[in-house]
Design an enzyme around this catalytic site. Structure first.
Site, PDB file in Angstrom:
ATOM      1  N   HIS A   1      38.152  46.172  43.147  1.00 34.39           N
ATOM      2  CA  HIS A   1      36.825  45.752  42.659  1.00 34.39           C
ATOM      3  C   HIS A   1      36.642  44.227  42.735  1.00 34.39           C
ATOM      4  CE1 HIS A   1      36.686  49.945  41.433  1.00 34.39           C
ATOM      5  NE2 HIS A   1      37.881  49.744  40.892  1.00 34.39           N
TER       6      HIS A   1
ATOM      7  N   GLU B   1      37.532  46.238  34.503  1.00 29.93           N
ATOM      8  CA  GLU B   1      38.697  46.544  35.341  1.00 29.93           C
ATOM      9  C   GLU B   1      39.003  45.435  36.351  1.00 29.93           C
ATOM     10  OE1 GLU B   1      38.407  50.074  37.763  1.00 29.93           O
ATOM     11  OE2 GLU B   1      40.285  49.571  38.764  1.00 29.93           O
TER      12      GLU B   1
ATOM     13  N   HIS C   1      44.719  48.976  40.267  1.00 35.32           N
ATOM     14  CA  HIS C   1      43.513  49.442  39.570  1.00 35.32           C
ATOM     15  C   HIS C   1      43.842  49.767  38.124  1.00 35.32           C
ATOM     16  CE1 HIS C   1      40.605  50.067  42.954  1.00 35.32           C
ATOM     17  NE2 HIS C   1      41.729  49.869  43.628  1.00 35.32           N
TER      18      HIS C   1
ATOM     19  N   GLU D   1      47.237  53.070  39.281  1.00 37.26           N
ATOM     20  CA  GLU D   1      46.292  53.036  38.153  1.00 37.26           C
ATOM     21  C   GLU D   1      47.151  52.696  36.944  1.00 37.26           C
ATOM     22  OE1 GLU D   1      43.070  53.386  38.248  1.00 37.26           O
ATOM     23  OE2 GLU D   1      42.506  54.659  39.954  1.00 37.26           O
TER      24      GLU D   1
HETATM   25 ZN   LIG Z   1      39.477  50.958  40.220  1.00 44.88          ZN
END
Ligand SMILES: [Zn+2]
Length: 495
Positions: free
Chosen positions: A328, A342, A395, A460
């Site tokens: 992102h 995030e 992430h 993640e």
């Molecule tokens: Zn993400």
């Protein structure tokens, strides 16, 4: 109680002894002594157990040493250094150990006095001196003492760092090393070129060392240069295909260690690379990664080459290009929750990972180092352009507030087995660092890992939408631990 202690002690020992991964670290040993003379002695021990002939140069006279090594190679003679007014005690003892019968001093009396020559003679050793009144003349006389050849190396006699890496190649092929200054071909060097019938020359160093006009006056010259001394050493190793099975590493600013290392590298027909002494320089780092070099000998003590450099060399991920992709950015915040965006969490962990990988000897490349948006295609392209060895996308997750934990994804399109292996190294380390629930390694066709052709994973780290996970992602200490976990996973992957 006692038996419990025994069990505890036993399992502790078991833990200490059970370190199979450490067995597959790269090997990096250090060759050094307390003085430059002692370092030369230690290097000679790695190449010679006895030597009927030894070559001795003054400890400050790098040009004499450089010229002397190809000659010493032909005599199968170790290179030893001495203090100019008094035969260094380390050197004296070594001559006895080697049972040396003949010493050739290379260099004039300003570098090695007649008193030193007498001290050597008093050991029952015959002494010969090869010397001119300038460094050019000394090198020319050394060249004339060597076997016949039609090629020579030509270098600036005042820029020792240009010559170091070419020494093993020159020695192996019987090429003398002759000197000039930046712009003038002195009579001693041109005389040696004529008398030896030199038809081709290898010029080491850029136009600051030997300018274009002087270069064009040399017989069929080929120039090898580099952006800096480190780069030049790599370019020489590449150009001549020098053996890297055990690569010598030395501080590019410490000529006594560098010449001694070059003499040993010459004896063993290996490459010698120059580095900054505090931190493995970028150019040798990349070369080591490309060539997958695993075994190193570092020349010089800790003032010359820091312990950190040895640690970097021992890292099996040394020189590997690791692409880090913080997910992102800018208008795309990713998951939002518990006061976190995030994109910020990803970037924070990625920057920490970047600095850890760099410090550990790898070559990290970030897809973004600030709050910028890049498309998924652009990220994949950046990883490919960086020629990355691994691709790691970072992430944080989002779902219902009850979902929590860490998961690492890989895709089966390219490098499936290696991607899985990397994911399996990353996942438990991030779980352990953050103290999160282990949601395990999974497969998914996320764009960046599906289209990256190198082994790739997407981690993640935790759920932003879960308050307990989010509190972990707010902690600088825990984010640092997570980054350390991924850095360790990269090393483990290469073991
Ligand atoms: Zn993400």
């Amino acid at each position: 109680m006692r038996s419990l202690l025994k069990v505890l002690t036993f399992s502790f020992l078991g833990l200490v002894l059970f370190i199979p991964s450490a067995l597959a670290d790269n090997s990096a040993n250090r060759i050094s002594g307390n003085t430059r003379y002692a370092t030369a002695v230690e290097a000679s021990k790695k190449g010679w157990s006895s030597a009927s002939t030894a070559v001795i140069v003054g400890g400050d006279a790098y040009s004499d040493a450089i010229a002397a090594i190809p000659y010493a190679y032909q005599k199968n003679a170790p290179l030893l250094l001495t203090n100019k007014t008094n035969l260094s005690s380390e050197t004296k003892n070594r001559l006895k150990e080697l049972k040396t019968k003949n010493v050739v001093i290379v260099g004039g009396t300003p570098a090695v006095s007649n008193g030193v020559a007498t001290q050597i003679k008093n050991l029952g050793i015959s002494v010969k001196r090869i010397a001119g009144s300038t460094r050019y003349e000394t090198a020319a006389k050394v060249a004339n003492a060597m076997s016949s050849t039609s090629k020579a190396v030509v270098a600036n006699g005042f820029v020792y760092q240009d010559s170091i890496a070419v020494i093993p190649y020159a020695a192996k092929n019987g090429y003398p090393i002759l000197f000039t200054n930046e712009k003038t071909l002195n009579s001693a060097t041109s005389g040696a070129i004529k008398s030896k019938g030199i038809k081709q020359t290898i010029v080491v160093g850029g136009t600051n060392s030997i300018n274009g006009s002087l270069y064009s006056k040399l017989p069929s010259p080929t120039r090898i240069s580099g952006k800096n001394r480190y780069d030049l050493s790599v370019n020489i190793a590449k150009k001549f295909g020098l053996s890297t099975s055990n690569t010598y590493i030395t501080n590019g600013f410490r000529f006594p260690d560098a010449v001694v290392g070059a003499a040993l590298a010459a004896k063993q027909n290996k490459a010698i690379l120059l580095t900054n002494g505090e931190n493995l320089s970028k150019e040798p780092r990349a070369f080591i990664g490309d060539k997958n070099i695993k075994t190193f000998s570092v020349i010089g003590g800790t003032p010359s080459v820091a312990a950190k450099v040895l640690t970097q060399l021992k890292n099996p991920a040394v020189g590997k290009t690791i692409f880090i992709d913080p997910g992102h950015g800018d208008q795309d915040p990713g998951a939002i929750g518990n006061g976190l965006q995030e994109k910020d969490v990803n970037l924070d962990i990625a920057k920490r990972l970047n600095s850890k990988l760099n410090s550990a000897g790898a070559i990290p490349v970030l897809s973004r180092s600030n709050d910028t948006f890049y498309s998924l295609e652009e990220r994949v392209k950046k990883g490919a352009n960086a020629n990355a060895d691994l691709f790691i996308s970072i992430h944080a997750n989002s779902a219902t507030p009850s979902a929590a934990g860490t998961e690492t994804y890989y895709d089966e399109t390219y490098q499936s087995a290696n991607s899985k292996r990397l994911a399996e190294e990353v996942q438990p380390r991030v779980v352990s660092a953050l103290g999160t629930k282990n949601r395990s390694v999974k497969t998914a066709g996320f764009y960046v890992i599906k289209y990256s052709k190198m082994p790739s994973v997407l981690v993640e780290t935790a759920f932003i939408t879960n308050s307990s996970d989010a509190s972990k992602l707010k902690s600088a200490t825990l984010k640092d631990k997570a980054a350390k976990g991924i850095n360790d996973a990269v090393s483990a992957y290469y073991r």
